[in-house]
Design a protein around this motif. Structure first.
Motif, PDB file in Angstrom:
ATOM      1  N   ARG A  35       0.836  -1.202   0.000  1.00  0.00           N
ATOM      2  CA  ARG A  35       0.000   0.000   0.000  1.00  0.00           C
ATOM      3  C   ARG A  35       0.872   1.252   0.000  1.00  0.00           C
ATOM      4  NH1 ARG A  35      -3.994   1.014   4.929  1.00  0.00           N
ATOM      5  NH2 ARG A  35      -1.998   1.289   5.962  1.00  0.00           N
ATOM      6  N   ALA A  36       1.902   1.288   0.846  1.00  0.00           N
ATOM      7  CA  ALA A  36       2.805   2.440   0.894  1.00  0.00           C
ATOM      8  C   ALA A  36       3.521   2.621  -0.438  1.00  0.00           C
ATOM      9  CB  ALA A  36       3.813   2.270   2.025  1.00  0.00           C
ATOM     10  N   ASP A  56       5.645  17.843 -14.246  1.00  0.00           N
ATOM     11  CA  ASP A  56       7.015  18.251 -14.601  1.00  0.00           C
ATOM     12  C   ASP A  56       7.784  18.798 -13.405  1.00  0.00           C
ATOM     13  OD1 ASP A  56       6.882  17.527 -17.327  1.00  0.00           O
ATOM     14  OD2 ASP A  56       5.808  19.386 -17.786  1.00  0.00           O
ATOM     15  N   GLN A  57       7.623  18.144 -12.261  1.00  0.00           N
ATOM     16  CA  GLN A  57       8.320  18.553 -11.048  1.00  0.00           C
ATOM     17  C   GLN A  57       9.461  17.575 -10.781  1.00  0.00           C
ATOM     18  OE1 GLN A  57       7.542  21.485  -9.543  1.00  0.00           O
ATOM     19  NE2 GLN A  57       6.174  21.615 -11.301  1.00  0.00           N
ATOM     20  N   PRO A  58      10.592  18.085 -10.309  1.00  0.00           N
ATOM     21  CA  PRO A  58      11.747  17.215 -10.079  1.00  0.00           C
ATOM     22  C   PRO A  58      11.644  16.437  -8.776  1.00  0.00           C
ATOM     23  CG  PRO A  58      12.273  19.447  -9.429  1.00  0.00           C
ATOM     24  CD  PRO A  58      10.878  19.487 -10.022  1.00  0.00           C
ATOM     25  N   GLY A  59      12.503  15.454  -8.671  1.00  0.00           N
ATOM     26  CA  GLY A  59      12.658  14.714  -7.427  1.00  0.00           C
ATOM     27  C   GLY A  59      13.728  15.406  -6.591  1.00  0.00           C
ATOM     28  N   GLY A  60      14.686  14.630  -6.144  1.00  0.00           N
ATOM     29  CA  GLY A  60      15.781  15.200  -5.373  1.00  0.00           C
ATOM     30  C   GLY A  60      15.453  15.389  -3.904  1.00  0.00           C
ATOM     31  N   PHE A  61      14.669  14.467  -3.328  1.00  0.00           N
ATOM     32  CA  PHE A  61      14.352  14.565  -1.911  1.00  0.00           C
ATOM     33  C   PHE A  61      14.108  13.186  -1.331  1.00  0.00           C
ATOM     34  CE2 PHE A  61      10.291  15.039  -4.132  1.00  0.00           C
ATOM     35  CZ  PHE A  61       9.445  14.181  -3.446  1.00  0.00           C
ATOM     36  N   SER A  62      14.227  13.118  -0.003  1.00  0.00           N
ATOM     37  CA  SER A  62      13.903  11.904   0.745  1.00  0.00           C
ATOM     38  C   SER A  62      12.539  12.106   1.379  1.00  0.00           C
ATOM     39  CB  SER A  62      14.937  11.648   1.841  1.00  0.00           C
ATOM     40  OG  SER A  62      16.186  11.357   1.283  1.00  0.00           O
ATOM     41  N   ILE A  63      11.784  11.023   1.488  1.00  0.00           N
ATOM     42  CA  ILE A  63      10.467  11.085   2.113  1.00  0.00           C
ATOM     43  C   ILE A  63      10.379   9.984   3.159  1.00  0.00           C
ATOM     44  CG2 ILE A  63       9.435   9.696   0.266  1.00  0.00           C
ATOM     45  CD1 ILE A  63       6.838  11.325   0.707  1.00  0.00           C
ATOM     46  N   LEU A  64       9.877  10.351   4.328  1.00  0.00           N
ATOM     47  CA  LEU A  64       9.713   9.395   5.412  1.00  0.00           C
ATOM     48  C   LEU A  64       8.236   9.242   5.730  1.00  0.00           C
ATOM     49  CD1 LEU A  64      10.745   7.605   7.783  1.00  0.00           C
ATOM     50  CD2 LEU A  64      10.858   9.700   9.154  1.00  0.00           C
ATOM     51  N   LEU A  65       7.740   8.020   5.639  1.00  0.00           N
ATOM     52  CA  LEU A  65       6.408   7.709   6.148  1.00  0.00           C
ATOM     53  C   LEU A  65       6.616   7.417   7.628  1.00  0.00           C
ATOM     54  CD1 LEU A  65       4.914   5.454   3.335  1.00  0.00           C
ATOM     55  CD2 LEU A  65       4.556   7.884   3.753  1.00  0.00           C
ATOM     56  N   VAL A  66       6.188   8.355   8.468  1.00  0.00           N
ATOM     57  CA  VAL A  66       6.551   8.293   9.885  1.00  0.00           C
ATOM     58  C   VAL A  66       5.921   7.114  10.614  1.00  0.00           C
ATOM     59  CG1 VAL A  66       6.983  10.770   9.984  1.00  0.00           C
ATOM     60  CG2 VAL A  66       4.761   9.897  10.675  1.00  0.00           C
ATOM     61  N   ASP A  67       4.774   6.621  10.149  1.00  0.00           N
ATOM     62  CA  ASP A  67       4.108   5.497  10.814  1.00  0.00           C
ATOM     63  C   ASP A  67       4.974   4.250  10.804  1.00  0.00           C
ATOM     64  OD1 ASP A  67       2.377   7.029   8.774  1.00  0.00           O
ATOM     65  OD2 ASP A  67       0.961   6.630  10.397  1.00  0.00           O
ATOM     66  N   VAL A  80       5.828  12.798   6.395  1.00  0.00           N
ATOM     67  CA  VAL A  80       4.372  12.705   6.256  1.00  0.00           C
ATOM     68  C   VAL A  80       3.902  11.391   6.866  1.00  0.00           C
ATOM     69  CG1 VAL A  80       4.412  11.632   3.944  1.00  0.00           C
ATOM     70  CG2 VAL A  80       2.464  13.070   4.612  1.00  0.00           C
ATOM     71  N   SER A  81       2.686  11.406   7.373  1.00  0.00           N
ATOM     72  CA  SER A  81       2.081  10.167   7.859  1.00  0.00           C
ATOM     73  C   SER A  81       1.398   9.467   6.688  1.00  0.00           C
ATOM     74  CB  SER A  81       1.058  10.477   8.952  1.00  0.00           C
ATOM     75  OG  SER A  81      -0.012  11.238   8.422  1.00  0.00           O
ATOM     76  N   GLU A  82       1.088   8.211   6.875  1.00  0.00           N
ATOM     77  CA  GLU A  82       0.389   7.476   5.820  1.00  0.00           C
ATOM     78  C   GLU A  82      -0.985   8.088   5.565  1.00  0.00           C
ATOM     79  OE1 GLU A  82       0.348   3.327   6.763  1.00  0.00           O
ATOM     80  OE2 GLU A  82       2.526   3.182   6.703  1.00  0.00           O
ATOM     81  N   ALA A  83      -1.720   8.392   6.622  1.00  0.00           N
ATOM     82  CA  ALA A  83      -3.043   8.998   6.443  1.00  0.00           C
ATOM     83  C   ALA A  83      -2.918  10.375   5.795  1.00  0.00           C
ATOM     84  CB  ALA A  83      -3.771   9.103   7.780  1.00  0.00           C
ATOM     85  N   GLY A  84      -1.866  11.112   6.140  1.00  0.00           N
ATOM     86  CA  GLY A  84      -1.630  12.417   5.525  1.00  0.00           C
ATOM     87  C   GLY A  84      -1.330  12.294   4.048  1.00  0.00           C
ATOM     88  N   LEU A  85      -0.499  11.329   3.669  1.00  0.00           N
ATOM     89  CA  LEU A  85      -0.183  11.129   2.250  1.00  0.00           C
ATOM     90  C   LEU A  85      -1.427  10.698   1.492  1.00  0.00           C
ATOM     91  CD1 LEU A  85       1.872  11.080  -0.033  1.00  0.00           C
ATOM     92  CD2 LEU A  85       2.496   8.755   0.667  1.00  0.00           C
ATOM     93  N   ASN A  86      -2.208   9.800   2.074  1.00  0.00           N
ATOM     94  CA  ASN A  86      -3.453   9.379   1.436  1.00  0.00           C
ATOM     95  C   ASN A  86      -4.387  10.575   1.234  1.00  0.00           C
ATOM     96  OD1 ASN A  86      -5.481   7.369   0.530  1.00  0.00           O
ATOM     97  ND2 ASN A  86      -6.512   7.985   2.401  1.00  0.00           N
ATOM     98  N   LEU A  93      -1.979  21.751   9.300  1.00  0.00           N
ATOM     99  CA  LEU A  93      -2.427  20.720  10.236  1.00  0.00           C
ATOM    100  C   LEU A  93      -1.254  20.024  10.921  1.00  0.00           C
ATOM    101  CD1 LEU A  93      -5.219  19.019   8.099  1.00  0.00           C
ATOM    102  CD2 LEU A  93      -5.568  20.291  10.234  1.00  0.00           C
ATOM    103  N   GLY A  94      -0.090  20.031  10.284  1.00  0.00           N
ATOM    104  CA  GLY A  94       1.080  19.360  10.835  1.00  0.00           C
ATOM    105  C   GLY A  94       1.210  17.909  10.425  1.00  0.00           C
ATOM    106  N   VAL A  95       0.396  17.442   9.451  1.00  0.00           N
ATOM    107  CA  VAL A  95       0.506  16.060   8.979  1.00  0.00           C
ATOM    108  C   VAL A  95       1.573  15.929   7.895  1.00  0.00           C
ATOM    109  CG1 VAL A  95      -1.871  15.508   9.618  1.00  0.00           C
ATOM    110  CG2 VAL A  95      -1.365  16.237   7.284  1.00  0.00           C
ATOM    111  N   LEU A  96       2.114  17.055   7.467  1.00  0.00           N
ATOM    112  CA  LEU A  96       3.188  17.130   6.475  1.00  0.00           C
ATOM    113  C   LEU A  96       4.186  18.153   6.986  1.00  0.00           C
ATOM    114  CD1 LEU A  96       4.320  16.633   3.519  1.00  0.00           C
ATOM    115  CD2 LEU A  96       2.931  18.603   2.856  1.00  0.00           C
ATOM    116  N   SER A  97       5.456  17.830   6.862  1.00  0.00           N
ATOM    117  CA  SER A  97       6.501  18.755   7.270  1.00  0.00           C
ATOM    118  C   SER A  97       7.630  18.692   6.250  1.00  0.00           C
ATOM    119  CB  SER A  97       7.024  18.375   8.660  1.00  0.00           C
ATOM    120  OG  SER A  97       8.090  19.212   9.036  1.00  0.00           O
TER     121      SER A  97
END
Length: 187
Positions: free
Chosen positions: A76-77, A92-103, A134-140, A155-159
């Motif tokens: 699912r993730a 047309d947006q670049p990558g170049g970042f790390s993402i953490l699903l905090v859950d 980001v949390s899983e619920a936040g990403l969803n 809301l603080g579900v994304l930082s």
């Protein structure tokens, strides 16, 4: 007479003993059912994201998601992260970042410019890397357009704690902007 060892000392020794057998493993996440070094998963702000997500779900601002563990949770993730990659690519947006699903503690990297690549189970970022928490619920909620990037940040579900050039926010806003189809659903 000798003093008995303090509880903190015993707890520290116990933590080191428990972590030692796993120190040679690569980065594990909660989906693996075996988290190697629990201190490697910690990242400043993750607890804030988890608390904010619980608050947003409680306030019915974002929808709860069913808890999934192991392979089902990982799949699912992976689907969510691939959807994010596709939306960044389409905009047309670049990558170049790390993402953490905090859950789950799942670190992933989004790389590339013209063609984006998603690397799952990536190592924790360096202090110079751009980071999305980001949390899983936040990403969803972001992917299903329940909330906007700006709402998620408020809301603080994304930082975006490490974004020295302040480009992550605009890239995510562009990729996750409501579409005409989204507008017709609510109108």
């Amino acid at each position: 007479m000798d003093k008995p060892p303090s509880r903190r000392l015993i707890a520290g020794i116990l933590a080191l003993c428990l972590a030692a057998p796993f120190s040679s493993q690569t980065q594990a996440c909660g989906y693996d059912m075996l988290v190697g070094d629990p201190f490697a998963l910690a990242w400043p702000g993750t607890l804030d994201i988890a608390i904010a997500t619980a608050g947003a779900i409680s306030a019915k601002t974002i929808s709860p998601i069913p808890a999934l563990a192991g392979g089902e949770g990982f799949v699912r993730a992976q689907q969510w992260l691939l959807q994010l990659k596709d939306q960044l690519q389409r905009a047309d947006q670049p990558g170049g970042f790390s993402i953490l699903l905090v859950d789950s503690g799942l670190w992933s990297k989004m790389r590339g410019k013209e063609v984006l690549l998603l690397q799952l189970h990536s190592p924790s970022p360096t202090p110079r890397d751009r980071v999305v928490l980001v949390s899983e619920a936040g990403l969803n909620a972001l992917l299903t357009r329940q909330i906007s990037v700006d709402q998620a940040l408020r809301l603080g579900v994304l930082s975006l704690p490490q974004d020295p050039d302040h480009q992550l926010g605009p890239h995510l806003r562009q990729a996750l902007a409501p579409t005409d189809a989204d507008s017709s659903k609510t109108g």
